[in-house]
Scaffold this motif. Structure first.
Motif, PDB file in Angstrom:
ATOM      1  N   LEU A  17     -30.661   2.909   5.970  1.00 35.12           N
ATOM      2  CA  LEU A  17     -29.722   2.410   4.968  1.00 35.12           C
ATOM      3  C   LEU A  17     -28.525   1.774   5.643  1.00 35.12           C
ATOM      4  CD1 LEU A  17     -29.361   2.689   1.780  1.00 35.12           C
ATOM      5  CD2 LEU A  17     -27.861   4.609   2.302  1.00 35.12           C
ATOM      6  N   ARG A  18     -28.108   0.642   5.142  1.00 29.04           N
ATOM      7  CA  ARG A  18     -26.875   0.026   5.617  1.00 29.04           C
ATOM      8  C   ARG A  18     -25.825   0.181   4.516  1.00 29.04           C
ATOM      9  NH1 ARG A  18     -28.722  -4.378   8.492  1.00 29.04           N
ATOM     10  NH2 ARG A  18     -28.869  -2.862  10.175  1.00 29.04           N
ATOM     11  N   GLU A  19     -24.697   0.763   4.918  1.00 27.45           N
ATOM     12  CA  GLU A  19     -23.661   1.120   3.946  1.00 27.45           C
ATOM     13  C   GLU A  19     -22.338   0.498   4.340  1.00 27.45           C
ATOM     14  OE1 GLU A  19     -21.808   5.231   2.028  1.00 27.45           O
ATOM     15  OE2 GLU A  19     -22.600   5.222   4.068  1.00 27.45           O
ATOM     16  N   GLU A  20     -21.688  -0.136   3.387  1.00 28.74           N
ATOM     17  CA  GLU A  20     -20.381  -0.716   3.636  1.00 28.74           C
ATOM     18  C   GLU A  20     -19.311   0.366   3.546  1.00 28.74           C
ATOM     19  OE1 GLU A  20     -19.228  -4.368   3.037  1.00 28.74           O
ATOM     20  OE2 GLU A  20     -21.241  -5.215   3.255  1.00 28.74           O
ATOM     21  N   LEU A  21     -18.313   0.261   4.420  1.00 27.58           N
ATOM     22  CA  LEU A  21     -17.135   1.114   4.324  1.00 27.58           C
ATOM     23  C   LEU A  21     -16.123   0.454   3.406  1.00 27.58           C
ATOM     24  CD1 LEU A  21     -16.767   2.140   8.080  1.00 27.58           C
ATOM     25  CD2 LEU A  21     -18.050   3.274   6.264  1.00 27.58           C
ATOM     26  N   VAL A  22     -15.320   1.271   2.752  1.00 26.61           N
ATOM     27  CA  VAL A  22     -14.331   0.770   1.804  1.00 26.61           C
ATOM     28  C   VAL A  22     -13.003   1.476   2.057  1.00 26.61           C
ATOM     29  CG1 VAL A  22     -16.090   0.281   0.057  1.00 26.61           C
ATOM     30  CG2 VAL A  22     -14.909   2.497   0.043  1.00 26.61           C
ATOM     31  N   VAL A  23     -11.958   0.943   1.483  1.00 28.58           N
ATOM     32  CA  VAL A  23     -10.650   1.590   1.516  1.00 28.58           C
ATOM     33  C   VAL A  23     -10.468   2.347   0.205  1.00 28.58           C
ATOM     34  CG1 VAL A  23      -8.157   1.234   1.550  1.00 28.58           C
ATOM     35  CG2 VAL A  23      -9.631  -0.071   3.090  1.00 28.58           C
ATOM     36  N   ALA A  24     -10.172   3.620   0.316  1.00 29.48           N
ATOM     37  CA  ALA A  24      -9.938   4.453  -0.863  1.00 29.48           C
ATOM     38  C   ALA A  24      -8.453   4.756  -0.976  1.00 29.48           C
ATOM     39  CB  ALA A  24     -10.732   5.754  -0.756  1.00 29.48           C
ATOM     40  N   SER A  25      -7.944   4.673  -2.201  1.00 30.55           N
ATOM     41  CA  SER A  25      -6.527   4.960  -2.441  1.00 30.55           C
ATOM     42  C   SER A  25      -6.388   5.691  -3.764  1.00 30.55           C
ATOM     43  CB  SER A  25      -5.706   3.665  -2.466  1.00 30.55           C
ATOM     44  OG  SER A  25      -6.204   2.764  -3.447  1.00 30.55           O
ATOM     45  N   SER A  26      -5.244   6.334  -3.939  1.00 30.80           N
ATOM     46  CA  SER A  26      -5.009   7.087  -5.164  1.00 30.80           C
ATOM     47  C   SER A  26      -4.806   6.131  -6.334  1.00 30.80           C
ATOM     48  CB  SER A  26      -3.770   7.971  -5.002  1.00 30.80           C
ATOM     49  OG  SER A  26      -3.395   8.535  -6.244  1.00 30.80           O
ATOM     50  N   PRO A  27      -5.439   6.387  -7.477  1.00 30.81           N
ATOM     51  CA  PRO A  27      -5.218   5.539  -8.656  1.00 30.81           C
ATOM     52  C   PRO A  27      -3.768   5.552  -9.118  1.00 30.81           C
ATOM     53  CG  PRO A  27      -7.163   6.925  -8.940  1.00 30.81           C
ATOM     54  CD  PRO A  27      -6.452   7.421  -7.721  1.00 30.81           C
ATOM     55  N   ALA A  28      -3.033   6.604  -8.737  1.00 26.97           N
ATOM     56  CA  ALA A  28      -1.631   6.706  -9.151  1.00 26.97           C
ATOM     57  C   ALA A  28      -0.698   5.926  -8.241  1.00 26.97           C
ATOM     58  CB  ALA A  28      -1.206   8.175  -9.189  1.00 26.97           C
ATOM     59  N   SER A  29      -1.210   5.430  -7.112  1.00 25.61           N
ATOM     60  CA  SER A  29      -0.396   4.674  -6.156  1.00 25.61           C
ATOM     61  C   SER A  29      -0.674   3.181  -6.308  1.00 25.61           C
ATOM     62  CB  SER A  29      -0.723   5.113  -4.724  1.00 25.61           C
ATOM     63  OG  SER A  29      -0.477   6.497  -4.558  1.00 25.61           O
ATOM     64  N   PRO A  30       0.239   2.333  -5.812  1.00 29.02           N
ATOM     65  CA  PRO A  30      -0.019   0.892  -5.855  1.00 29.02           C
ATOM     66  C   PRO A  30      -1.273   0.559  -5.056  1.00 29.02           C
ATOM     67  CG  PRO A  30       2.281   1.340  -5.352  1.00 29.02           C
ATOM     68  CD  PRO A  30       1.568   2.654  -5.266  1.00 29.02           C
ATOM     69  N   PRO A  31      -2.042  -0.448  -5.473  1.00 24.19           N
ATOM     70  CA  PRO A  31      -3.246  -0.823  -4.723  1.00 24.19           C
ATOM     71  C   PRO A  31      -2.879  -1.319  -3.329  1.00 24.19           C
ATOM     72  CG  PRO A  31      -2.756  -2.440  -6.423  1.00 24.19           C
ATOM     73  CD  PRO A  31      -1.834  -1.285  -6.659  1.00 24.19           C
ATOM     74  N   PRO A  32      -3.762  -1.157  -2.362  1.00 22.89           N
ATOM     75  CA  PRO A  32      -3.441  -1.554  -0.985  1.00 22.89           C
ATOM     76  C   PRO A  32      -3.355  -3.059  -0.794  1.00 22.89           C
ATOM     77  CG  PRO A  32      -5.723  -0.844  -1.149  1.00 22.89           C
ATOM     78  CD  PRO A  32      -5.099  -0.531  -2.462  1.00 22.89           C
ATOM     79  N   THR A  33      -3.880  -3.843  -1.737  1.00 23.49           N
ATOM     80  CA  THR A  33      -3.793  -5.292  -1.670  1.00 23.49           C
ATOM     81  C   THR A  33      -3.919  -5.849  -3.072  1.00 23.49           C
ATOM     82  OG1 THR A  33      -4.790  -7.302  -0.744  1.00 23.49           O
ATOM     83  CG2 THR A  33      -6.292  -5.511  -1.307  1.00 23.49           C
ATOM     84  N   ARG A  34      -3.380  -7.048  -3.265  1.00 21.86           N
ATOM     85  CA  ARG A  34      -3.515  -7.693  -4.565  1.00 21.86           C
ATOM     86  C   ARG A  34      -4.817  -8.470  -4.667  1.00 21.86           C
ATOM     87  NH1 ARG A  34       2.576 -10.192  -5.699  1.00 21.86           N
ATOM     88  NH2 ARG A  34       3.679  -8.159  -5.724  1.00 21.86           N
ATOM     89  N   ARG A  35      -5.434  -8.676  -3.534  1.00 22.96           N
ATOM     90  CA  ARG A  35      -6.697  -9.406  -3.530  1.00 22.96           C
ATOM     91  C   ARG A  35      -7.844  -8.470  -3.909  1.00 22.96           C
ATOM     92  NH1 ARG A  35      -4.393 -10.687   1.300  1.00 22.96           N
ATOM     93  NH2 ARG A  35      -6.006  -9.476   2.402  1.00 22.96           N
ATOM     94  N   ARG A  36      -8.992  -9.058  -4.201  1.00 24.56           N
ATOM     95  CA  ARG A  36     -10.162  -8.269  -4.576  1.00 24.56           C
ATOM     96  C   ARG A  36     -10.705  -7.516  -3.377  1.00 24.56           C
ATOM     97  NH1 ARG A  36     -15.649  -9.447  -4.573  1.00 24.56           N
ATOM     98  NH2 ARG A  36     -16.884  -8.211  -6.053  1.00 24.56           N
ATOM     99  N   ARG A  37     -10.572  -8.099  -2.194  1.00 25.60           N
ATOM    100  CA  ARG A  37     -11.048  -7.468  -0.965  1.00 25.60           C
ATOM    101  C   ARG A  37      -9.910  -7.384   0.043  1.00 25.60           C
ATOM    102  NH1 ARG A  37     -16.544  -6.897  -0.054  1.00 25.60           N
ATOM    103  NH2 ARG A  37     -17.848  -7.563  -1.811  1.00 25.60           N
ATOM    104  N   ILE A  38     -10.036  -6.434   0.965  1.00 29.37           N
ATOM    105  CA  ILE A  38      -8.993  -6.197   1.945  1.00 29.37           C
ATOM    106  C   ILE A  38      -9.519  -6.531   3.331  1.00 29.37           C
ATOM    107  CG2 ILE A  38      -9.619  -3.767   2.356  1.00 29.37           C
ATOM    108  CD1 ILE A  38      -6.596  -3.131   2.383  1.00 29.37           C
ATOM    109  N   ARG A  39      -8.630  -6.947   4.220  1.00 30.55           N
ATOM    110  CA  ARG A  39      -8.986  -7.208   5.613  1.00 30.55           C
ATOM    111  C   ARG A  39      -8.552  -6.027   6.472  1.00 30.55           C
ATOM    112  NH1 ARG A  39      -5.489 -12.440   6.448  1.00 30.55           N
ATOM    113  NH2 ARG A  39      -4.036 -10.842   5.657  1.00 30.55           N
TER     114      ARG A  39
END
Length: 311
Positions: free
Chosen positions: A163-185
């Motif tokens: 299986l090939r699995e992508e890693l993602v950035v997880a953040s608290s729903p109560a905090s501001p998102p880590p980026t305004r874009r749909r994807r993060i670098r």
């Protein structure tokens, strides 16, 4: 001394009659007598007093009878035990898996396996890929779910990528998102407060290496946690974390995927090259593959492009 001879001896001793014993054993009476004589020659003692119409045990026969019965009983027990293992009514499987896999699809796989083979004991060793490779190479595991590429000491192992699995950035729903874009670098993680796993986690090494390749050292607000602790720290708003997509999808946290395809990992199942896995382990591997084939596209809660089963 042969088991057949002991069986013949015990049957004659119980019936006190050679002809009747031969009928019970479905052998010719002369053949039975020859085997008893051969046993007596090997032991150097007569086992029966033979008189017309009267067969009785000698002292040597009396001494041998309980031993012969025990040997025959133990042989039957051994045969039954082996058959139960061979037919998967009993036995065990020792599986190694990384913490992130234990928190994602491994419980579902083990549940399916247990439903099919309830008599098989499941032993799970949770650890980082490097630790699992060492344990598997030492013969202390039957199978291991690990992250590839394998470390240098894994030359004694055979691995099949699953299986090939992508890693993602997880953040608290109560905090501001880590980026305004749909994807993060990866570059966007610079100076971001991060929650990091303890040393020995594959994810820690992977994330740290990715940040350094982008030209910076990651900044940790909390480090040293296990998987459940890291999820709790992120949920509390202590920082963001890089997680496997399957774990993040079940966490209830906000998920932000990375740009490109560099932030992904490959999951493989491994066993020793020089030792064929026992049948129970082979059946667990089959259940694992069947589960991934049916679940990879939807049950994990991720888009198919994020978690992809390998051919």
């Amino acid at each position: 001394m042969q088991l057949q001879q002991l069986r013949y001896f015990a049957t004659v001793a119980e019936t006190r009659h050679f002809t009747r014993a031969a009928e019970i054993l479905h052998v010719a009476q002369p053949s039975l007598s020859q085997q008893i004589r051969a046993l007596e020659r090997e032991l150097g003692a007569d086992l029966f007093h033979r008189a017309r119409g009267n067969i009785a045990l000698t002292d040597a026969g009396e001494a041998l009878l309980p031993l012969a019965r025990q040997i025959l009983a133990d042989t039957e027990t051994a045969h039954r035990e082996v058959q139960e293992v061979a037919q998967l009514r009993r036995g065990r499987v020792r599986l190694g898996a990384t913490p992130s896999l234990c928190a994602s699809f491994v419980p579902d796989v083990l549940r399916r396996f247990h439903d099919e083979f309830p008599g098989i004991e499941l032993i799970v060793d949770e650890g980082g890929s490097q630790d699992l490779v060492r344990t598997l190479s030492a013969g202390e595991l039957d199978l291991a779910l690990i992250i590839t590429p394998l470390p240098g000491q894994a030359s004694a192992l055979a691995a099949t990528e699953l299986l090939r699995e992508e890693l993602v950035v997880a953040s608290s729903p109560a905090s501001p998102p880590p980026t305004r874009r749909r994807r993060i670098r990866v570059e966007d993680l610079r100076d971001r407060p991060m929650v990091m796993f303890r040393r020995g986690y594959d994810l820690r090494e992977f994330t740290t290496a990715a940040c350094r390749a982008a030209g910076f050292e990651p900044s940790f607000t909390v480090e040293g946690g296990e998987m459940d602790a890291v999820l709790g720290f992120v949920r509390a708003g202590l920082g963001i974390a890089v997680l496997p997509g399957m774990v993040a999808a079940r966490s209830g946290l906000r998920i932000t995927p990375f740009e490109g395809h560099d932030m992904q990992r490959t999951i493989a199942v491994a066993h020793r090259k020089d030792v064929a896995p026992p049948r129970a382990a082979r059946e667990l591997r089959r259940v694992l593959l069947e589960h991934l084939r049916t679940a990879a596209a939807g049950e994990f809660g991720l888009p198919p492009a994020t978690t992809r089963l390998l051919p």
